[in-house]
Design a protein around this motif. Structure first.
Motif, PDB file in Angstrom:
ATOM      1  N   GLN A 175      44.306  22.555  48.111  1.00 21.95           N
ATOM      2  CA  GLN A 175      44.222  24.006  48.251  1.00 21.95           C
ATOM      3  C   GLN A 175      43.830  24.641  46.923  1.00 21.95           C
ATOM      4  OE1 GLN A 175      47.055  26.421  50.682  1.00 21.95           O
ATOM      5  NE2 GLN A 175      47.654  27.258  48.706  1.00 21.95           N
ATOM      6  N   VAL A 176      42.904  25.579  46.992  1.00 21.24           N
ATOM      7  CA  VAL A 176      42.448  26.304  45.814  1.00 21.24           C
ATOM      8  C   VAL A 176      42.727  27.791  46.030  1.00 21.24           C
ATOM      9  CG1 VAL A 176      40.487  26.836  44.317  1.00 21.24           C
ATOM     10  CG2 VAL A 176      40.608  24.601  45.458  1.00 21.24           C
ATOM     11  N   ASN A 177      43.483  28.387  45.139  1.00 17.86           N
ATOM     12  CA  ASN A 177      43.799  29.817  45.224  1.00 17.86           C
ATOM     13  C   ASN A 177      42.657  30.621  44.605  1.00 17.86           C
ATOM     14  OD1 ASN A 177      46.359  29.412  46.431  1.00 17.86           O
ATOM     15  ND2 ASN A 177      47.256  28.984  44.425  1.00 17.86           N
ATOM     16  N   VAL A 178      42.069  31.480  45.420  1.00 15.60           N
ATOM     17  CA  VAL A 178      40.843  32.168  45.024  1.00 15.60           C
ATOM     18  C   VAL A 178      40.999  33.687  45.142  1.00 15.60           C
ATOM     19  CG1 VAL A 178      38.414  32.526  45.625  1.00 15.60           C
ATOM     20  CG2 VAL A 178      39.397  30.224  45.693  1.00 15.60           C
ATOM     21  N   VAL A 179      40.421  34.383  44.174  1.00 14.39           N
ATOM     22  CA  VAL A 179      40.271  35.837  44.264  1.00 14.39           C
ATOM     23  C   VAL A 179      38.781  36.136  44.349  1.00 14.39           C
ATOM     24  CG1 VAL A 179      40.385  37.991  42.952  1.00 14.39           C
ATOM     25  CG2 VAL A 179      42.401  36.548  43.119  1.00 14.39           C
ATOM     26  N   ILE A 180      38.406  37.013  45.285  1.00 16.82           N
ATOM     27  CA  ILE A 180      37.010  37.428  45.415  1.00 16.82           C
ATOM     28  C   ILE A 180      36.853  38.811  44.818  1.00 16.82           C
ATOM     29  CG2 ILE A 180      35.220  38.116  47.059  1.00 16.82           C
ATOM     30  CD1 ILE A 180      36.125  35.834  48.845  1.00 16.82           C
ATOM     31  N   ASP A 213      39.359  43.417  37.935  1.00 16.88           N
ATOM     32  CA  ASP A 213      40.753  43.786  38.150  1.00 16.88           C
ATOM     33  C   ASP A 213      41.611  42.981  37.178  1.00 16.88           C
ATOM     34  OD1 ASP A 213      43.306  44.219  38.985  1.00 16.88           O
ATOM     35  OD2 ASP A 213      42.947  43.781  41.096  1.00 16.88           O
ATOM     36  N   LEU A 214      42.119  43.627  36.139  1.00 18.14           N
ATOM     37  CA  LEU A 214      42.841  42.929  35.072  1.00 18.14           C
ATOM     38  C   LEU A 214      44.204  42.415  35.500  1.00 18.14           C
ATOM     39  CD1 LEU A 214      42.010  45.255  32.004  1.00 18.14           C
ATOM     40  CD2 LEU A 214      40.833  43.180  32.778  1.00 18.14           C
ATOM     41  N   SER A 215      44.616  42.734  36.718  1.00 17.57           N
ATOM     42  CA  SER A 215      45.926  42.270  37.185  1.00 17.57           C
ATOM     43  C   SER A 215      45.888  40.825  37.679  1.00 17.57           C
ATOM     44  CB  SER A 215      46.442  43.181  38.309  1.00 17.57           C
ATOM     45  OG  SER A 215      45.627  43.048  39.467  1.00 17.57           O
ATOM     46  N   VAL A 216      44.686  40.245  37.790  1.00 11.33           N
ATOM     47  CA  VAL A 216      44.558  38.865  38.251  1.00 11.33           C
ATOM     48  C   VAL A 216      45.236  37.940  37.249  1.00 11.33           C
ATOM     49  CG1 VAL A 216      42.959  36.995  38.777  1.00 11.33           C
ATOM     50  CG2 VAL A 216      42.425  39.328  39.489  1.00 11.33           C
ATOM     51  N   ASN A 217      46.114  37.082  37.757  1.00 14.69           N
ATOM     52  CA  ASN A 217      46.944  36.231  36.900  1.00 14.69           C
ATOM     53  C   ASN A 217      46.565  34.766  37.049  1.00 14.69           C
ATOM     54  OD1 ASN A 217      49.091  34.750  35.715  1.00 14.69           O
ATOM     55  ND2 ASN A 217      50.464  36.507  35.993  1.00 14.69           N
ATOM     56  N   LYS A 218      46.391  34.081  35.929  1.00 12.43           N
ATOM     57  CA  LYS A 218      46.002  32.672  35.960  1.00 12.43           C
ATOM     58  C   LYS A 218      47.060  31.792  36.622  1.00 12.43           C
ATOM     59  CE  LYS A 218      44.084  28.979  33.121  1.00 12.43           C
ATOM     60  NZ  LYS A 218      43.689  28.543  31.761  1.00 12.43           N
ATOM     61  N   ASP A 219      48.317  32.210  36.554  1.00 12.37           N
ATOM     62  CA  ASP A 219      49.383  31.409  37.159  1.00 12.37           C
ATOM     63  C   ASP A 219      49.272  31.364  38.680  1.00 12.37           C
ATOM     64  OD1 ASP A 219      50.441  30.897  34.674  1.00 12.37           O
ATOM     65  OD2 ASP A 219      51.789  32.625  34.720  1.00 12.37           O
ATOM     66  N   ASP A 220      48.675  32.401  39.258  1.00 12.39           N
ATOM     67  CA  ASP A 220      48.587  32.498  40.716  1.00 12.39           C
ATOM     68  C   ASP A 220      47.205  32.171  41.264  1.00 12.39           C
ATOM     69  OD1 ASP A 220      51.232  33.469  40.691  1.00 12.39           O
ATOM     70  OD2 ASP A 220      50.507  35.486  40.266  1.00 12.39           O
ATOM     71  N   VAL A 221      46.194  32.131  40.390  1.00 13.05           N
ATOM     72  CA  VAL A 221      44.805  32.006  40.837  1.00 13.05           C
ATOM     73  C   VAL A 221      44.114  30.854  40.102  1.00 13.05           C
ATOM     74  CG1 VAL A 221      42.575  33.178  41.008  1.00 13.05           C
ATOM     75  CG2 VAL A 221      44.694  34.476  41.329  1.00 13.05           C
ATOM     76  N   ASP A 222      43.391  30.022  40.872  1.00 12.88           N
ATOM     77  CA  ASP A 222      42.638  28.911  40.286  1.00 12.88           C
ATOM     78  C   ASP A 222      41.207  29.300  39.940  1.00 12.88           C
ATOM     79  OD1 ASP A 222      44.701  26.865  40.593  1.00 12.88           O
ATOM     80  OD2 ASP A 222      44.331  27.073  42.751  1.00 12.88           O
ATOM     81  N   LEU A 223      40.649  30.220  40.744  1.00 11.66           N
ATOM     82  CA  LEU A 223      39.230  30.533  40.596  1.00 11.66           C
ATOM     83  C   LEU A 223      38.924  31.949  41.063  1.00 11.66           C
ATOM     84  CD1 LEU A 223      36.256  29.533  40.092  1.00 11.66           C
ATOM     85  CD2 LEU A 223      36.239  28.827  42.505  1.00 11.66           C
ATOM     86  N   ILE A 224      38.034  32.615  40.338  1.00 11.34           N
ATOM     87  CA  ILE A 224      37.518  33.917  40.757  1.00 11.34           C
ATOM     88  C   ILE A 224      36.065  33.732  41.187  1.00 11.34           C
ATOM     89  CG2 ILE A 224      36.882  36.252  40.036  1.00 11.34           C
ATOM     90  CD1 ILE A 224      39.158  36.114  37.981  1.00 11.34           C
ATOM     91  N   ILE A 225      35.761  34.167  42.401  1.00 14.52           N
ATOM     92  CA  ILE A 225      34.377  34.175  42.880  1.00 14.52           C
ATOM     93  C   ILE A 225      33.927  35.621  42.859  1.00 14.52           C
ATOM     94  CG2 ILE A 225      32.837  33.686  44.814  1.00 14.52           C
ATOM     95  CD1 ILE A 225      34.770  31.498  45.685  1.00 14.52           C
ATOM     96  N   SER A 226      32.956  35.926  42.017  1.00 13.34           N
ATOM     97  CA  SER A 226      32.590  37.320  41.776  1.00 13.34           C
ATOM     98  C   SER A 226      31.094  37.544  41.903  1.00 13.34           C
ATOM     99  CB  SER A 226      33.048  37.731  40.365  1.00 13.34           C
ATOM    100  OG  SER A 226      32.675  39.061  40.083  1.00 13.34           O
ATOM    101  N   THR A 227      30.733  38.774  42.265  1.00 11.26           N
ATOM    102  CA  THR A 227      29.316  39.128  42.330  1.00 11.26           C
ATOM    103  C   THR A 227      28.848  39.758  41.019  1.00 11.26           C
ATOM    104  OG1 THR A 227      29.871  41.296  43.281  1.00 11.26           O
ATOM    105  CG2 THR A 227      29.376  39.502  44.827  1.00 11.26           C
ATOM    106  N   VAL A 228      29.780  39.946  40.088  1.00 15.12           N
ATOM    107  CA  VAL A 228      29.452  40.516  38.768  1.00 15.12           C
ATOM    108  C   VAL A 228      30.147  39.688  37.687  1.00 15.12           C
ATOM    109  CG1 VAL A 228      29.104  42.873  39.581  1.00 15.12           C
ATOM    110  CG2 VAL A 228      31.390  42.111  38.920  1.00 15.12           C
TER     111      VAL A 228
END
Length: 267
Positions: A175-180, A213-228
Motif C-alpha cells: 500500500q502506498v499513501n498518496v496525496v493528489i 498544501d503545506l499541511s501534507v505530512n511525510k509521516d502520513d504520506v509516501d508520495l505526492i502526485i501533482s499537476t504543478v
C-alpha cells in the motif's frame, strides 16, 4: 578467457564507431590493457584484442552510467516488446520498469551476440519463488529475441530478467499513501484521482488537495502526485503529471514508487 569459473567464448566482431559512442573511456581502457600486456610479455599483441576486451567490459556492465544516454533502437524495441507481452500474459502493467530494464538489456544483448555466459546463483530460488513469472518471461523471450536475430537467453539470463518484473509485482502489492495535488478545478482533480486509482489499486489516496498544501505530512504520506511543481517546503517525494494521467505519467509514478520502496528496504 575465464570468469568466475565459467568458460567465456567471444566472437571476433569488429568494433564500429557506433559501438564506442558514449563509451570512449572503456575503449581507451581496453587499448591500455593490450598495451600493458604487450609490455609485460615483451611481444606484440594484436591491436584488435582491444575490441575483444571492450566487448567483454560492456557485456559485464562496466560503464553502466553511460548506458542510459546511449540506448539503441534495438534495445528499446526488444525491451518494449518483452514488457508488453509479459504484461498481457500476466495481467499486470509493467511499463514502469522499462527504463531500468533497458539498462540491463544493453549488456545482455552484447552477451548474446558474443556468446558470453554468466552464472546466476539465485536461479533456483527465483524459479521456485516466481515460477509462473519465470516461465512467462522465458516463453516470451523465445519469441522476441529471435525476431532480432539473437539467440534465446538461457535460464541464468531469464532469472535476472525475472527479478525486474518481480520487483514491480512486490511494489504493487504494498500500500502506498498518496496525496493528489491539482491546481485546477474539482472536476479535473476528481478525474485524476479516478485515473490514478484505476491504474494503481494499491494506492491509498489520503486526500485530493489544492497545490502546495503545506499541511501534507511525510509521516502520513509516501508520495505526492501533482499537476504543478511541489513546494520545497513540503518534505515528501513527489512527481509532476498531466491531469489526463497519460501512459508516460504512469511510468513516472511507477518508477518513483519503485525508488521509494528500494530506499525503504535499504533502511
Amino acid at each position: 578467457m575465464r570468469k568466475a569459473g565459467n568458460f567465456v567464448e567471444l566472437s571476433r566482431n569488429e568494433i564500429g564507431k557506433e559501438d564506442i559512442t558514449g563509451k570512449t573511456f572503456l575503449y581507451e581502457v581496453s587499448e591500455q590493457v593490450v598495451s600493458d600486456i604487450s609490455h609485460y610479455l615483451k611481444q606484440n599483441v594484436p591491436d584488435n584484442e582491444a575490441d575483444t576486451i571492450f566487448e567483454y567490459l560492456v557485456s559485464s556492465r562496466f560503464g553502466d552510467d553511460s548506458i542510459t544516454e546511449n540506448i539503441s533502437d534495438q534495445v528499446m524495441q526488444i525491451t518494449n516488446e518483452l514488457v508488453e507481452q509479459v504484461s498481457d500474459k500476466m495481467g499486470c502493467n509493467f511499463i514502469g520498469i522499462i527504463n531500468e530494464l533497458e539498462k540491463h538489456m544493453e549488456p545482455l544483448i552484447k552477451r548474446l551476440k558474443n556468446n558470453i555466459h554468466i552464472n546466476n546463483n539465485l536461479l533456483e530460488q527465483i524459479k521456485m519463488e516466481y515460477t509462473d513469472l519465470f516461465n512467462v518471461i522465458k516463453e516470451v523471450s523465445a519469441q522476441v529475441f529471435p525476431k532480432f536475430d539473437l539467440t534465446e537467453p538461457d535460464n541464468n539470463e531469464i532469472g535476472y530478467l525475472t527479478l525486474y518484473f518481480a520487483q514491480a509485482i512486490e511494489s504493487k502489492s504494498k500500500q502506498v499513501n498518496v496525496v493528489i495535488m491539482c491546481s485546477t478545478g474539482i472536476g479535473t482533480s476528481e478525474l485524476l484521482r479516478i485515473k490514478v486509482q484505476n491504474v494503481f489499486p494499491n494506492f491509498n489516496i489520503v486526500s485530493v488537495t489544492s497545490n502546495n498544501d503545506l499541511s501534507v505530512n511525510k509521516d502520513d504520506v509516501d508520495l505526492i502526485i501533482s499537476t504543478v511543481k511541489v513546494s520545497d517546503k513540503i518534505n515528501v517525494p513527489s512527481v509532476i503529471v498531466n491531469a489526463l494521467f497519460t501512459q508516460k505519467d504512469q511510468e513516472i509514478v511507477e518508477r518513483k514508487v519503485n525508488e521509494i520502496w528500494s530506499k525503504k528496504n535499504e533502511n
